[in-house]
Design an enzyme around this catalytic site. Sequence first.
Site, PDB file in Angstrom:
ATOM      1  N   GLY A 163       0.840  -1.188   0.000  1.00  0.00           N
ATOM      2  CA  GLY A 163       0.000   0.000   0.000  1.00  0.00           C
ATOM      3  C   GLY A 163       0.872   1.234   0.000  1.00  0.00           C
ATOM      4  O   GLY A 163       1.243   1.762  -1.039  1.00  0.00           O
ATOM      5  N   PHE A 188      -8.352  -2.643  -3.755  1.00  0.00           N
ATOM      6  CA  PHE A 188      -9.045  -1.370  -3.493  1.00  0.00           C
ATOM      7  C   PHE A 188      -9.129  -0.487  -4.738  1.00  0.00           C
ATOM      8  O   PHE A 188      -8.917   0.724  -4.670  1.00  0.00           O
ATOM      9  CB  PHE A 188      -8.344  -0.591  -2.375  1.00  0.00           C
ATOM     10  CG  PHE A 188      -8.076  -1.389  -1.128  1.00  0.00           C
ATOM     11  CD1 PHE A 188      -9.104  -2.062  -0.494  1.00  0.00           C
ATOM     12  CD2 PHE A 188      -6.802  -1.455  -0.587  1.00  0.00           C
ATOM     13  CE1 PHE A 188      -8.863  -2.799   0.664  1.00  0.00           C
ATOM     14  CE2 PHE A 188      -6.548  -2.173   0.564  1.00  0.00           C
ATOM     15  CZ  PHE A 188      -7.594  -2.853   1.199  1.00  0.00           C
ATOM     16  N   GLU A 395      -4.551   7.919  -2.033  1.00  0.00           N
ATOM     17  CA  GLU A 395      -3.609   8.811  -2.735  1.00  0.00           C
ATOM     18  C   GLU A 395      -2.350   9.055  -1.893  1.00  0.00           C
ATOM     19  O   GLU A 395      -1.719  10.102  -1.974  1.00  0.00           O
ATOM     20  CB  GLU A 395      -4.271  10.163  -3.089  1.00  0.00           C
ATOM     21  CG  GLU A 395      -5.587  10.052  -3.846  1.00  0.00           C
ATOM     22  CD  GLU A 395      -5.423   9.607  -5.281  1.00  0.00           C
ATOM     23  OE1 GLU A 395      -4.414   8.968  -5.597  1.00  0.00           O
ATOM     24  OE2 GLU A 395      -6.310   9.886  -6.100  1.00  0.00           O
TER      25      GLU A 395
END
Length: 413
Positions: A163, A188, A395
């Site tokens: 991630g 995701f 983000e």
Amino acid sequence: NHAFFLCVHIWAALCKYFHIHSEVDMWGSVRTSPSIGLTDEQKDFQKVAFDFAANEMAPHMAEWDLKEIFPVEAMRKAAQLGFGGIYVNPDVGGSGLSRLDTSIIFEALSTGCVSTTAYISIHNMCAWMIDTFGNNEQREKFCPDLCAMQKFASYCLTEPGSGSDAASLLTSATLQGDHYILNGSKAFISGGGDTDVYVVMCRTGGKGPKGISCLVVEKGTPGLSFGKKEKKVGWNSQPTRAVIFEDCAVPVINRLGAEGEGFSIAMKGLNGGRINIASCSLGAAHASVLLARDHMCVRKQFGETLSNSQFLQFKLAEMATKLVASRLLVRQAAVALQEGRPEAVSLCSMAKLFVTDECFSICNQALQIHGGYGYLKDYAVQQYVRDIRVHQILEGTNEVMRMIIARSLLTES
């Protein structure tokens, strides 16, 4: 660009002619007006975005959330106003606007539905990446349909095991003749399964960022499949699924840039993405301040309206101040990115960190001012809270933003 502004003026004229008004005055008082300091053209398309949010998004926001509807037709209407490729070049169907213009539009649209606007921002980022890093053939193949939102795009970087440490991604692409054979999975992914174009970061070389390349994978490619639709706290008007590659053959001509440039492309996309998602937070906070203000003026406790409570007056003042400060930071970062200033990366990270934190706090305080009513789904404020909570995570998490900012400070000469 000229076609876009023509649409803007036509839409504004129609709105005036038919006396279209929002149930909630999304402009607010002059003290918190999001139009302060803007040019006349920026005010024009900002008003178009506010009107679109009020009339095409806000009336459906709760239903899209409850029924988990991906509002394709509404987004295509937004694309007719130029919002499908806001900062994509006009020669392939984009509006050719600046990063500041884009922020203004996303803030306004988010007052109508944060979740839908956030997806539109991701779609815009993907279209921009193809426009910026693709060759003429790739731009002409993908961008016109993306800008018109006849096709939709998803950004595929995150994996189940990578991630924040994006450079450790494991999805592999092995060259075989004129195709890459793609294996691995992404997690995701906004729009996953419902979208048509996937901008995928994958490993074509050794470990680390220099071994990563960027491929555009089209829906329907053999070996491409999707996981179950995730159940989420917010962002329910856009589906989220895993994107899975099993011996998925992708033509070499679908690679953006050279081998090994993928991580750089991904990070450049995210710099703009951070401004975009901060702008979506601004819209939610702006709407929440106005909802809190209106509630205070009608709700009575202890024989008088909440607006007479100095404690709540001060809370509202703090919320409005944080909102205006956040807006200024986002717009400064947008200009820095547009102009390619050396401090742009740090400013984008600062904007994402500060604004997503502060705007969540604003929305949460607005819910608190509503009391028990704020916890009911009949009231929009709870949806703003749920929808922007994830902005502190995606983000690049806000913890990673702190790392980027600190690293920049410590390496200054």
